[in-house]
Design an enzyme around this catalytic site. Structure first.
Site, PDB file in Angstrom:
ATOM      1  N   HIS A 121       0.836  -1.244   0.014  1.00  0.00           N
ATOM      2  CA  HIS A 121       0.188  -0.003  -0.014  1.00  0.00           C
ATOM      3  C   HIS A 121       0.826   1.159  -0.052  1.00  0.00           C
ATOM      4  CE1 HIS A 121       0.555   0.632   4.247  1.00  0.00           C
ATOM      5  NE2 HIS A 121       0.754  -0.687   4.452  1.00  0.00           N
ATOM      6  N   ASP A 122       0.426   2.120  -0.702  1.00  0.00           N
ATOM      7  CA  ASP A 122       0.856   3.482  -0.874  1.00  0.00           C
ATOM      8  C   ASP A 122       2.212   3.543  -1.301  1.00  0.00           C
ATOM      9  OD1 ASP A 122      -1.188   5.046   0.676  1.00  0.00           O
ATOM     10  OD2 ASP A 122      -0.560   3.571   2.257  1.00  0.00           O
ATOM     11  N   GLY A 139       5.140  -1.002   2.694  1.00  0.00           N
ATOM     12  CA  GLY A 139       4.316   0.240   2.569  1.00  0.00           C
ATOM     13  C   GLY A 139       5.069   1.575   2.354  1.00  0.00           C
TER      14      GLY A 139
END
Length: 262
Positions: A121-122, A139
């Site tokens: 994520h991200d 992340g």
């Protein structure tokens, strides 16, 4: 008509360009958009609020746009955006973002992402990168243009890898890698500059020489980081042809919150 195999499951709300190819047993969710010329292999799952551009090749068994592996995630409609001309090989997993960091995972154009890579994520992947087999990105990782990560490497949360940087096979990255720098090891240690890659991309001998000077300031003169930055700053006065390279390095170092690989 889209070229969708009879066994594929494509939500009626998904938006696929007319010439998108979808292989057997693939599953495509309601909030997915896929651009012209892209192909989705057999048994892929593409889910979440995911936008995929033109001419991407997604090979069999990839998982694209699944919810982030973050215990704080509470089902928010976070995003994954993928640009044009990317190759995403078998068993790659790419997650959407989290609201704690802008809610977006992004991949630019012309990236080569090999089998078993995880992009958490991200993460933000720029353009023209190569991410070799089984690389694992935690992340919030950022990869600059033309960055290369060797197979089985691992990248810690929030680490940034600068443009044209390169990490060797099985490298463990827990600090930032400045632009142009090559590194390897567990933990990673700086080795030199990516001179061969720069030559292939049309960098002049003068530009490569100046990049070597910046590397010496950072790694060969036993300077503190602050002193090395000051020396690199002083190079701008007599290096107009390398000004963009110097500014790229200085901007990266100024925001190296985790410190840099030394």
């Amino acid at each position: 008509m889209s070229r969708i195999h009879a066994t594929a499951i494509v939500d009626v709300q998904a938006e696929l360009a007319d010439d998108v190819t979808v292989g057997p047993y693939a599953v495509i969710g309601a909030h997915v958009r896929i651009g012209a010329g892209s192909t989705v292999g057999a048994h892929c799952v593409i889910d979440g609020h995911t936008t995929i551009g033109r001419d991407n090749r997604i090979f069999q068994f990839a998982s694209v746009g699944a919810a982030p592996q973050d215990k704080k995630y509470a089902g928010e409609p976070t995003l994954l955006q993928i640009g044009d001309g990317n190759t995403i090989r078998e068993f790659v997993t790419i997650n959407t973002g989290t609201v704690q960091d802008g809610g977006l995972t992004s991949i630019g154009d012309d990236n080569w992402i090999m089998a078993y890579v995880h992009i958490a994520h991200d993460c933000h992947i720029a353009d023209h990168t190569i991410i070799a087999n089984a690389v694992q990105l935690a992340g919030h990782v950022h990869l600059g243009d033309w960055a290369y990560l060797g197979g089985l490497s691992g990248v810690h949360q929030y680490v940034r890898v600068g443009a044209h940087a390169m990490a060797g096979f099985q490298t463990r990255l827990s600090q930032d890698v400045p632009p142009y720098v090559t590194c390897a090891g567990n933990p990673a240690e700086a080795q030199g500059i990516n001179a061969e890659g720069l030559k292939r991309r049309g960098f002049s001998a003068e530009r490569i020489s100046r990049i070597k000077q910046m590397h010496r300031a950072l790694y060969r003169k036993s300077l503190t980081l602050e002193a090395a930055i000051a020396e690199i700053e002083s190079m701008k006065a007599d290096a107009p042809e390398s000004l963009a390279d110097i500014e790229l390095m200085l901007g990266f170092l100024a925001s190296a919150a985790r410190g840099i690989v030394r």
